[in-house]
Design a protein around this motif. Structure first.
Motif, mmCIF file in Angstrom:
data_model
loop_
_atom_site.group_PDB
_atom_site.id
_atom_site.type_symbol
_atom_site.label_atom_id
_atom_site.label_comp_id
_atom_site.label_asym_id
_atom_site.label_seq_id
_atom_site.Cartn_x
_atom_site.Cartn_y
_atom_site.Cartn_z
ATOM 1 N N PHE A 256 -38.391 -10.231 -44.676
ATOM 2 C CA PHE A 256 -38.239 -11.578 -44.125
ATOM 3 C C PHE A 256 -37.847 -12.577 -45.207
ATOM 4 N N LEU A 257 -38.400 -12.395 -46.416
ATOM 5 C CA LEU A 257 -38.168 -13.325 -47.512
ATOM 6 C C LEU A 257 -36.916 -12.991 -48.326
ATOM 7 N N GLY A 258 -36.213 -11.929 -47.916
ATOM 8 C CA GLY A 258 -34.984 -11.572 -48.617
ATOM 9 C C GLY A 258 -35.173 -10.623 -49.780
ATOM 10 N N GLY A 259 -36.337 -9.949 -49.860
ATOM 11 C CA GLY A 259 -36.609 -9.019 -50.948
ATOM 12 C C GLY A 259 -35.972 -7.659 -50.718
ATOM 13 N N ASP A 260 -36.169 -6.761 -51.688
ATOM 14 C CA ASP A 260 -35.580 -5.426 -51.575
ATOM 15 C C ASP A 260 -36.619 -4.309 -51.686
ATOM 16 N N ALA A 261 -37.905 -4.661 -51.612
ATOM 17 C CA ALA A 261 -38.973 -3.642 -51.686
ATOM 18 C C ALA A 261 -39.357 -3.211 -50.279
ATOM 19 N N ASN A 262 -38.365 -2.736 -49.546
ATOM 20 C CA ASN A 262 -38.593 -2.307 -48.171
ATOM 21 C C ASN A 262 -37.681 -1.127 -47.862
ATOM 22 N N TRP A 263 -38.013 -0.440 -46.780
ATOM 23 C CA TRP A 263 -37.260 0.745 -46.388
ATOM 24 C C TRP A 263 -36.633 0.549 -45.010
ATOM 25 N N ALA A 264 -35.797 1.512 -44.608
ATOM 26 C CA ALA A 264 -35.059 1.392 -43.351
ATOM 27 C C ALA A 264 -35.977 1.094 -42.162
ATOM 28 N N ILE A 265 -37.118 1.749 -42.120
ATOM 29 C CA ILE A 265 -38.021 1.565 -40.986
ATOM 30 C C ILE A 265 -38.580 0.143 -40.947
ATOM 31 N N ASP A 266 -38.763 -0.470 -42.120
ATOM 32 C CA ASP A 266 -39.243 -1.851 -42.187
ATOM 33 C C ASP A 266 -38.135 -2.817 -41.763
ATOM 34 N N TYR B 166 -46.064 -5.830 -33.572
ATOM 35 C CA TYR B 166 -46.880 -5.502 -34.743
ATOM 36 C C TYR B 166 -47.993 -4.531 -34.386
ATOM 37 N N ASN B 167 -48.527 -4.679 -33.196
ATOM 38 C CA ASN B 167 -49.647 -3.825 -32.797
ATOM 39 C C ASN B 167 -49.245 -2.366 -32.612
ATOM 40 N N LYS B 168 -47.941 -2.093 -32.610
ATOM 41 C CA LYS B 168 -47.443 -0.732 -32.552
ATOM 42 C C LYS B 168 -47.122 -0.194 -33.946
ATOM 43 N N SER B 169 -47.264 -1.055 -34.958
ATOM 44 C CA SER B 169 -46.987 -0.655 -36.340
ATOM 45 C C SER B 169 -48.281 -0.192 -37.002
ATOM 46 N N SER B 170 -48.219 0.072 -38.304
ATOM 47 C CA SER B 170 -49.407 0.499 -39.046
ATOM 48 C C SER B 170 -50.324 -0.676 -39.361
ATOM 49 N N THR B 171 -49.869 -1.904 -39.054
ATOM 50 C CA THR B 171 -50.649 -3.097 -39.387
ATOM 51 C C THR B 171 -50.667 -4.068 -38.204
ATOM 52 N N PRO B 172 -51.521 -3.813 -37.204
ATOM 53 C CA PRO B 172 -51.622 -4.701 -36.043
ATOM 54 C C PRO B 172 -52.171 -6.070 -36.422
ATOM 55 N N LEU B 173 -51.894 -7.058 -35.569
ATOM 56 C CA LEU B 173 -52.304 -8.439 -35.817
ATOM 57 C C LEU B 173 -53.487 -8.839 -34.938
ATOM 58 N N TYR B 174 -54.312 -9.755 -35.467
ATOM 59 C CA TYR B 174 -55.378 -10.349 -34.667
ATOM 60 C C TYR B 174 -55.447 -11.828 -34.997
ATOM 61 N N LEU B 175 -55.071 -12.675 -34.028
ATOM 62 C CA LEU B 175 -55.083 -14.119 -34.221
ATOM 63 C C LEU B 175 -56.490 -14.666 -34.005
ATOM 64 N N ARG B 176 -56.826 -15.735 -34.738
ATOM 65 C CA ARG B 176 -58.144 -16.356 -34.599
ATOM 66 C C ARG B 176 -58.007 -17.854 -34.322
ATOM 67 N N SER B 177 -59.070 -18.401 -33.765
ATOM 68 C CA SER B 177 -59.087 -19.831 -33.456
ATOM 69 C C SER B 177 -59.381 -20.637 -34.718
ATOM 70 N N GLU C 33 -43.392 6.633 -42.149
ATOM 71 C CA GLU C 33 -43.298 6.993 -40.742
ATOM 72 C C GLU C 33 -43.414 5.759 -39.850
ATOM 73 N N ARG C 34 -44.137 4.745 -40.351
ATOM 74 C CA ARG C 34 -44.306 3.515 -39.590
ATOM 75 C C ARG C 34 -44.037 2.317 -40.490
ATOM 76 N N PRO C 35 -43.512 1.217 -39.939
ATOM 77 C CA PRO C 35 -43.261 0.019 -40.748
ATOM 78 C C PRO C 35 -44.569 -0.563 -41.266
ATOM 79 N N ASN C 36 -44.493 -1.246 -42.395
ATOM 80 C CA ASN C 36 -45.676 -1.811 -43.034
ATOM 81 C C ASN C 36 -45.519 -3.314 -43.219
ATOM 82 N N ALA C 37 -46.598 -4.056 -42.995
ATOM 83 C CA ALA C 37 -46.546 -5.520 -43.008
ATOM 84 C C ALA C 37 -46.068 -6.095 -44.331
#
Length: 282
Positions: free
Chosen positions: A26-36, A217-228, A15-19
């Motif tokens: 991004f790396l050219g793999g095939d273990a992903n679905w249309a939503i990703d 990303y924050n709207k996906s199932s895996t939001p991001l949090y950057l750190r210093s 239902e939602r894309p996964n990181a």
């Protein structure tokens, strides 16, 4: 596609894309679905260099594993290992030491299923293992990892948490989680990690594009949090940092850089948006 897709492993949320699956795309793999793929295509439109940055992150993992293998580490615990793609830990380590072993851990069913298939296809499932689990539970992960029989706690282990900690939010006790793992590692073990950073972000010309990616990303199932850099460096407390310390990805042992993507960022390492480090437990 929907969550009823018969080709999806049990438990996969479509239902939602996964990181993990987006990174695979991004790396050219095939273990992903249309939503990703839809998410990835939008990300490329927003930030055209995102595939290059993803490859640079994968390059760092390879350099780190080769460094460890050359320095006597022949067993690895890879947390948040993701979907198998070119340059998996056990494959890179085997180039240096054919007897190297690895336990992979991820919470994404697709990543776990594909990892198991890969190990069985290569005929190495007796020497490596894959677990589905949450890295935020060190006691459980450590117990189950040892139960595989792959790791020997009488010898140093290479703990790898690359490209995953930024999926743990600001309210997560990340430093405590890492310190728990470090307390369990034998003396002489190493901790290899990387992280998306706020360091130098404002100075980058594409700052707005990167901010938009984080929001996406924050709207996906895996939001991001950057750190210093300071926050990330604290994760290595009690360890001996391996030179050159905490740096941007292209700056870490550049003498071993072979990838065109990483070489492309060599003159502007901050563009990678990631910092990294390797520490040794005394």
């Amino acid at each position: 596609m929907t969550t009823q897709d018969p080709e999806a492993p049990e438990g996969v949320d479509l239902e939602r894309p996964n990181a993990a699956r987006i990174y695979d795309w991004f790396l050219g793999g095939d273990a992903n679905w249309a939503i990703d793929r839809q998410f990835g295509e939008q990300a490329v439109k927003t930030f055209p260099m995102i595939k290059t940055v993803a490859r640079v992150g994968r390059d760092f993992l390879g350099r780190g594993v080769r460094y460890l293998a050359r320095n006597g580490i022949d067993q690895f615990l890879d947390l948040g290992s993701g979907v198998p793609t070119v340059g998996n830990v056990h494959e890179v380590a085997a180039e240096v030491n054919p007897n190297a072993r690895c336990v992979y851990v991820d919470n994404e069913p697709v990543a776990v299923a594909h990892s198991q298939v890969l190990l069985e296809k290569e005929g190495v499932a007796d020497r490596h293992a894959v677990l589905q689990g949450d890295l935020r539970d060190p006691a459980d992960i450590w117990k189950r990892a040892l139960e595989t029989g792959v790791l020997d706690t009488n010898r140093p282990i290479g703990l790898i948490i690359v490209g995953v900690l930024y999926f743990l939010g600001k309210d997560e006790p990340v430093a405590d989680i890492i310190q728990k793992y470090l307390s369990l590692l034998p003396s002489g073990s190493y901790f290899l990690s990387s992280h998306l950073t706020t360091e130098g972000l404002d100075a980058l010309a594409d700052h707005d594009s990167r901010t938009s990616i984080v929001e996406q990303y924050n709207k996906s199932s895996t939001p991001l949090y950057l750190r210093s850099k300071t926050e990330f460096t604290s994760f290595f407390d009690g360890l001996e940092l391996v030179e050159p310390g905490i740096v941007y990805l292209p700056e870490w042992h550049p003498e071993e850089i072979e990838s065109r993507a990483t070489k492309k960022l060599a003159n502007d390492p901050a563009f990678s948006g990631h910092i990294c480090g390797l520490g040794r437990k005394p």
